[in-house]
Design a protein around this motif. Sequence first.
Motif, PDB file in Angstrom:
ATOM      1  N   ARG A 262       0.894  -1.435  -0.090  1.00  0.00           N
ATOM      2  CA  ARG A 262       0.104   0.136  -0.079  1.00  0.00           C
ATOM      3  C   ARG A 262       0.945   1.269  -0.034  1.00  0.00           C
ATOM      4  O   ARG A 262       0.430   2.408  -0.516  1.00  0.00           O
ATOM      5  CB  ARG A 262      -0.702  -0.037   1.187  1.00  0.00           C
ATOM      6  N   PHE A 263       2.088   1.108   0.457  1.00  0.00           N
ATOM      7  CA  PHE A 263       2.939   2.162   0.279  1.00  0.00           C
ATOM      8  C   PHE A 263       3.824   2.064  -0.621  1.00  0.00           C
ATOM      9  O   PHE A 263       4.557   1.164  -1.083  1.00  0.00           O
ATOM     10  CB  PHE A 263       3.796   2.176   1.792  1.00  0.00           C
ATOM     11  N   SER A 264       4.132   3.660  -1.470  1.00  0.00           N
ATOM     12  CA  SER A 264       5.217   3.560  -2.581  1.00  0.00           C
ATOM     13  C   SER A 264       5.722   4.760  -2.485  1.00  0.00           C
ATOM     14  O   SER A 264       5.095   5.782  -1.771  1.00  0.00           O
ATOM     15  CB  SER A 264       4.389   3.454  -3.823  1.00  0.00           C
ATOM     16  N   ALA A 265       6.935   4.771  -2.884  1.00  0.00           N
ATOM     17  CA  ALA A 265       7.574   6.351  -2.815  1.00  0.00           C
ATOM     18  C   ALA A 265       8.512   6.520  -4.236  1.00  0.00           C
ATOM     19  O   ALA A 265       8.772   5.694  -4.930  1.00  0.00           O
ATOM     20  CB  ALA A 265       8.605   6.237  -1.636  1.00  0.00           C
ATOM     21  N   LYS A 266       8.283   7.888  -4.673  1.00  0.00           N
ATOM     22  CA  LYS A 266       9.033   8.140  -5.987  1.00  0.00           C
ATOM     23  C   LYS A 266       9.913   9.381  -5.528  1.00  0.00           C
ATOM     24  O   LYS A 266       9.578  10.221  -4.782  1.00  0.00           O
ATOM     25  CB  LYS A 266       8.120   8.540  -6.745  1.00  0.00           C
ATOM     26  N   MET A 267      11.018   9.386  -6.621  1.00  0.00           N
ATOM     27  CA  MET A 267      11.907  10.746  -6.516  1.00  0.00           C
ATOM     28  C   MET A 267      12.100  10.954  -7.983  1.00  0.00           C
ATOM     29  O   MET A 267      13.105  10.595  -8.365  1.00  0.00           O
ATOM     30  CB  MET A 267      13.086  10.427  -5.509  1.00  0.00           C
ATOM     31  N   PRO A 268      11.280  11.554  -8.350  1.00  0.00           N
ATOM     32  CA  PRO A 268      11.586  11.902  -9.804  1.00  0.00           C
ATOM     33  C   PRO A 268      12.654  13.024 -10.251  1.00  0.00           C
ATOM     34  O   PRO A 268      13.020  12.919 -11.359  1.00  0.00           O
ATOM     35  CB  PRO A 268      10.194  12.611 -10.578  1.00  0.00           C
ATOM     36  N   ASN A 269      12.902  13.668  -9.369  1.00  0.00           N
ATOM     37  CA  ASN A 269      14.110  14.454  -9.572  1.00  0.00           C
ATOM     38  C   ASN A 269      14.642  14.768  -8.389  1.00  0.00           C
ATOM     39  O   ASN A 269      14.298  14.313  -7.354  1.00  0.00           O
ATOM     40  CB  ASN A 269      13.731  15.716 -10.278  1.00  0.00           C
ATOM     41  N   ALA A 270      15.868  15.488  -8.190  1.00  0.00           N
ATOM     42  CA  ALA A 270      16.723  15.794  -7.177  1.00  0.00           C
ATOM     43  C   ALA A 270      15.963  16.882  -6.052  1.00  0.00           C
ATOM     44  O   ALA A 270      16.423  16.999  -5.018  1.00  0.00           O
ATOM     45  CB  ALA A 270      18.154  16.279  -7.498  1.00  0.00           C
ATOM     46  N   SER A 271      14.938  17.284  -6.540  1.00  0.00           N
ATOM     47  CA  SER A 271      14.474  18.207  -5.555  1.00  0.00           C
ATOM     48  C   SER A 271      12.716  17.916  -5.085  1.00  0.00           C
ATOM     49  O   SER A 271      12.145  18.862  -4.523  1.00  0.00           O
ATOM     50  CB  SER A 271      14.251  19.614  -6.457  1.00  0.00           C
ATOM     51  N   PHE A 272      12.399  16.781  -5.361  1.00  0.00           N
ATOM     52  CA  PHE A 272      11.146  16.277  -4.999  1.00  0.00           C
ATOM     53  C   PHE A 272      10.980  14.877  -4.846  1.00  0.00           C
ATOM     54  O   PHE A 272      11.569  14.100  -5.712  1.00  0.00           O
ATOM     55  CB  PHE A 272      10.117  16.784  -6.156  1.00  0.00           C
TER      56      PHE A 272
END
Lengths: 114, 110
Positions: free
Chosen positions: A64-74
């Motif tokens: 149910r948990f997911s995490a993303k980091m599309p760029n260095a500032s977010f």
Amino acid sequence: DAGVIQSPRHEVTEMGQEVTLRCKPISGHNSLFWYRQTMMRGLELLIYFNNNVPIDDSGMPEDRFSAKMPNASFSTLKIQPSEPRDSAVYFCASSFKGGGETQYFGPGTRLLVL
Amino acid sequence: SQKIEQNSEALNIQEGKTATLTCNYTNYSPAYLQWYRQDPGRGPVFLLLIRENEKEKRKERLKVTFDTTLKQSLFHITASQPADSATYLCALYVYQKVTFGTGTKLQVIP
């Protein structure tokens, strides 16, 4: 520098709803961490990224948990669907080098799932 | 997995005295250990880092010791002040991962 920025600061939602927490790390830091803090379990590492790549997600409780980091500032941490036991304070932290360097924490998002 | 114990959930001391907080760990010895301070409603703030080959580190009124034989770190605040009241967390870095203790809530009584 404004420090680590998190939004929202407070979130109240109903069970089954999707929740998205957001984090902006300190500029120039290349590692980002998501933690969950509760009275019972203390501060638990959920996932950490290095150079936008997930390095260790062994603390993510379930699918149910997911995490993303599309760029260095977010970065985002998403819970879908949310459950009452997800109620906690979620912290984002960033560091200059990696998993062991001094971490700078944001103010946290206090999540309440009804 | 690494287990970390901080001596007590709460510690009350009189202003001006030295506060001593304990962090004990099991299993593997960390490459280094950190202490953080957390105030209510805020995120933890870094205070001190001590490496496995260091026995003691100081910063102003703060002192940290690290005994890898005892698997223990002590955190001292000398001449404590009411403003030192907060929760103090130790964090261990082992195998590229940081694990936090549950913290000790320190109350300095005027």
